[in-house]
Design an enzyme around this catalytic site. Structure first.
Site, mmCIF file in Angstrom:
data_model
loop_
_atom_site.group_PDB
_atom_site.id
_atom_site.type_symbol
_atom_site.label_atom_id
_atom_site.label_comp_id
_atom_site.label_asym_id
_atom_site.label_seq_id
_atom_site.Cartn_x
_atom_site.Cartn_y
_atom_site.Cartn_z
ATOM 1 N N HIS A 102 14.688 -20.110 10.222
ATOM 2 C CA HIS A 102 15.388 -18.817 10.320
ATOM 3 C C HIS A 102 16.637 -18.904 11.213
ATOM 4 O O HIS A 102 17.719 -18.452 10.841
ATOM 5 C CB HIS A 102 14.484 -17.740 10.930
ATOM 6 C CG HIS A 102 13.184 -17.543 10.225
ATOM 7 N ND1 HIS A 102 13.022 -17.749 8.887
ATOM 8 C CD2 HIS A 102 11.963 -17.123 10.679
ATOM 9 C CE1 HIS A 102 11.768 -17.486 8.540
ATOM 10 N NE2 HIS A 102 11.113 -17.108 9.610
ATOM 11 N N ASP A 122 12.960 -18.661 2.772
ATOM 12 C CA ASP A 122 13.193 -18.411 4.194
ATOM 13 C C ASP A 122 13.420 -16.900 4.243
ATOM 14 O O ASP A 122 14.484 -16.411 3.860
ATOM 15 C CB ASP A 122 14.438 -19.150 4.681
ATOM 16 C CG ASP A 122 14.663 -18.921 6.162
ATOM 17 O OD1 ASP A 122 14.525 -17.758 6.607
ATOM 18 O OD2 ASP A 122 14.972 -19.874 6.882
ATOM 19 N N HIS A 123 12.401 -16.156 4.675
ATOM 20 C CA HIS A 123 12.480 -14.706 4.443
ATOM 21 C C HIS A 123 13.618 -14.047 5.223
ATOM 22 O O HIS A 123 14.048 -12.954 4.883
ATOM 23 C CB HIS A 123 11.125 -14.023 4.689
ATOM 24 C CG HIS A 123 10.804 -13.750 6.108
ATOM 25 N ND1 HIS A 123 10.298 -14.694 6.953
ATOM 26 C CD2 HIS A 123 10.898 -12.617 6.846
ATOM 27 C CE1 HIS A 123 10.097 -14.157 8.139
ATOM 28 N NE2 HIS A 123 10.451 -12.894 8.106
HETATM 29 C C1 BG6 Z 1 7.578 -16.015 10.356
HETATM 30 C C2 BG6 Z 1 6.909 -16.785 11.458
HETATM 31 O O1 BG6 Z 1 8.420 -16.844 9.618
HETATM 32 O O2 BG6 Z 1 8.335 -14.952 10.910
HETATM 33 C C3 BG6 Z 1 6.082 -15.889 12.336
HETATM 34 O O3 BG6 Z 1 6.086 -17.792 10.904
HETATM 35 C C4 BG6 Z 1 6.883 -14.698 12.801
HETATM 36 O O4 BG6 Z 1 5.579 -16.608 13.452
HETATM 37 C C5 BG6 Z 1 7.556 -14.012 11.620
HETATM 38 O O5 BG6 Z 1 6.004 -13.790 13.455
HETATM 39 C C6 BG6 Z 1 8.452 -12.896 12.086
HETATM 40 O O6 BG6 Z 1 9.100 -12.302 10.985
HETATM 41 P P1 BG6 Z 1 9.937 -10.967 11.160
HETATM 42 O O7 BG6 Z 1 10.499 -10.714 9.819
HETATM 43 O O8 BG6 Z 1 8.968 -9.930 11.627
HETATM 44 O O9 BG6 Z 1 10.981 -11.263 12.214
#
Ligand code: BG6
Length: 502
Positions: free
Chosen positions: A257, A194-195
């Site tokens: 997230h 989960d980044h």
């Molecule tokens: C991803 C989603 O997990 O997070 C995308 O699948 C989204 O839809 C992206 O655009 C956004 O990541 P960040 O780090 O730019 O907020």
């Protein structure tokens, strides 16, 4: 001689450097691999955190020029400057294995490649299999890895599997997926990415709460009025129709997230930050989390219509390439939750996420109750004390409080105190993927949610999605560049609250 107890502690001055190993990247031609994973590997190598023998094995269904793909993705996505030595070192360990994901031959070829790398580059049999592929392919790929024995270790090496969300489509499919994974890899070898958990600002939630005396005594329903967690994007779905349609904003980012942000914001202090302790606290708080009121009053979904954003005409969701005209997928989702614990009882947690909104911002806003009495005549302009953890952009923390306006009268107005990472620190900030991939290679799991947390998240989201499935009329639309549909404002208004316009 008496042992020095400090010896047992890791030397924090040393960088955490991965030992001999490699990564097998399924889906190397995909968007995520090109935009995030390959640049993160390059940045790690450039910062000296990968071993010289580090090897990348890309898996693709057809032949491609993998060196070109790698070099292009580095020049577009890397944070650190292009360094020919690092690049050449990585290119010398870059391989491509081509084949259909459901053919046994592919896994035999991968196995042969890994053996060769062990011999020629000294990767020591240590490999992470990164599945950056559509979730429908997880079962077939894990099965293939299992049949070829690629999951097996000899006791001296490691094999790990990394999977990208969505972890299933609902609770049932998430459990099924987990069954496939745990049938092939032991739980401690499964890393679910989960980044958001790799973002510095997200890890800082724990520092803010548990390294300070100031906040925690106020962190409860006696003082907090409500919490708003926002993940707004100004972009549309771009070329991701295939992934996005049928999934939508709620499954795409709220299920993972945003609920992880809620868990970190609301959990009790873990005994330590080891994976078991941290995950146990997150799971506990998620188990106590429920919709705040009946589902029809605690959930809103919508998708964007055509319109003008930033002075430009943009297509509506249903006109985007690859989206069927009758799609009812949400590009905006909002839910109201509450946590049934002594600490949080009665405090609403509002979560919202959407594409084509006013601006790109992810934040957690903690709105405090107003003082029980205000001994001022002119306090009409005063809002609620609000602590905002800005996950991105302009990472930092802001506190809004009331102050006297200079002058002869006692007039009050809200002002803010600001902490910005960019001002306070000059250190390099690793991208979330850098941090998380390094943790995989080091075998450090605290920042990876475990399946039970994800199942709790699905329990919450399933109730909402099931209701939406049975009530197609709930789908609203919103103009691009705005802050979402009217229903979302109404959802908060019923409790006397309003969304922030960050
Ligand atoms: C991803 C989603 O997990 O997070 C995308 O699948 C989204 O839809 C992206 O655009 C956004 O990541 P960040 O780090 O730019 O907020």
């Amino acid at each position: 001689m008496e042992k020095n107890p400090l010896r047992a502690l890791p030397d924090r001055r040393l960088h955490r450097i991965a030992g001999p190993c490699g990564i097998v990247l399924f889906g190397i031609t995909g968007d995520l691999a090109k935009r995030k994973i390959l640049p993160a590997l390059y940045d790690l190598a450039n910062r000296g955190l990968l071993p010289p023998s580090f090897s990348i094995v890309g898996i693709a269904r057809r032949h491609i020029d993998v060196e070109q793909l790698f070099t292009e993705s580095i020049s577009k996505g890397a944070q650190t400057p292009v360094n020919p030595t690092t690049l050449n070192q990585l290119l010398s360990g870059l391989h491509l294995v081509v084949g259909a994901y459901d053919s046994d031959q592919l896994y035999t070829d991968i196995s042969d490649t890994l053996k060769e790398l062990d011999e020629t580059r000294g990767t020591g049999g240590n490999f992470a299999f990164y599945l950056s592929i559509p979730p429908g392919l997880f079962p077939v790929v894990t099965r293939g890895l299992g049949i070829a024995g690629l999951n097996k270790t000899n006791g001296n090496n490691w094999r790990r599997v990394v999977i990208e969300k969505p972890f299933g489509h609902n609770l049932e499919s998430a459990k099924e997926l987990d069954g496939y994974l745990t049938g092939v890899f032991p739980e401690h070898s499964i890393f679910r990415i989960d980044h958001y958990l790799g973002k510095e600002t997200v890890q800082n939630i724990m520092a803010l709460r548990f390294a300070n005396e100031f906040y925690e005594p106020l962190w409860n329903s006696n003082h907090i009025d409500h919490v708003q967690i926002t993940m707004a994007e100004d972009i549309g779905i771009g070329s991701r129709a295939g992934y996005y349609d049928g999934i939508g904003a709620t499954r795409d980012v709220i299920q993972n997230h945003l609920l992880q942000l809620l868990a970190l914001t609301a959990m009790e202090e873990p005994i330590s930050f080891t994976a078991d302790e941290l995950r146990a606290e997150k799971e506990k708080v998620l188990r106590a989390t429920h919709l705040y009121g009946p589902v029809e009053k605690a959930s809103v979904r919508a998708h964007y219509s055509a319109g003008c954003q930033g002075g430009q005409y943009v297509k509506g969701y249903k006109d985007e390439d690859g989206i069927p005209q009758d799609s009812i997928t949400d590009t905006y989702g909002a839910i109201a939750l509450t946590i049934n614990t002594r600490r949080w009882s009665g405090v609403p947690f509002y979560l919202r996420a959407g594409k084509r909104l006013g601006r790109r911002v992810s934040e957690i806003a903690i709105a405090f109750k107003k003082p029980p009495f205000l001994p001022f005549e002119d306090a009409a302009d005063l809002g609620q004390n609000t602590l905002v953890i800005r996950v991105q952009p302009n990472e930092g923390i802001t506190f809004k409080f009331g102050s006297k306006v200079p002058g002869s009268e006692m007039r009050l107005r809200d002002v803010t105190m600001d902490f910005a990472y960019g001002h306070a620190f000059t250190d390099y900030t690793p991208e979330a993927y850098e941090r998380l991939i390094l943790d995989v290679l080091l075998g450090e799991p605290p920042l990876f949610p475990q399946s039970t947390e994800l199942e709790e998240s699905w329990r919450i989201i399933d109730e909402v999605e099931n209701y939406w499935d049975s009530s197609p009329e709930t789908l609203e639309t919103y103009e691009p560049g705005t802050w979402g549909p009217k229903g979302a404002d109404d959802m908060l208004a019923q409790h006397g609250h309003a969304w922030r316009r960050p």
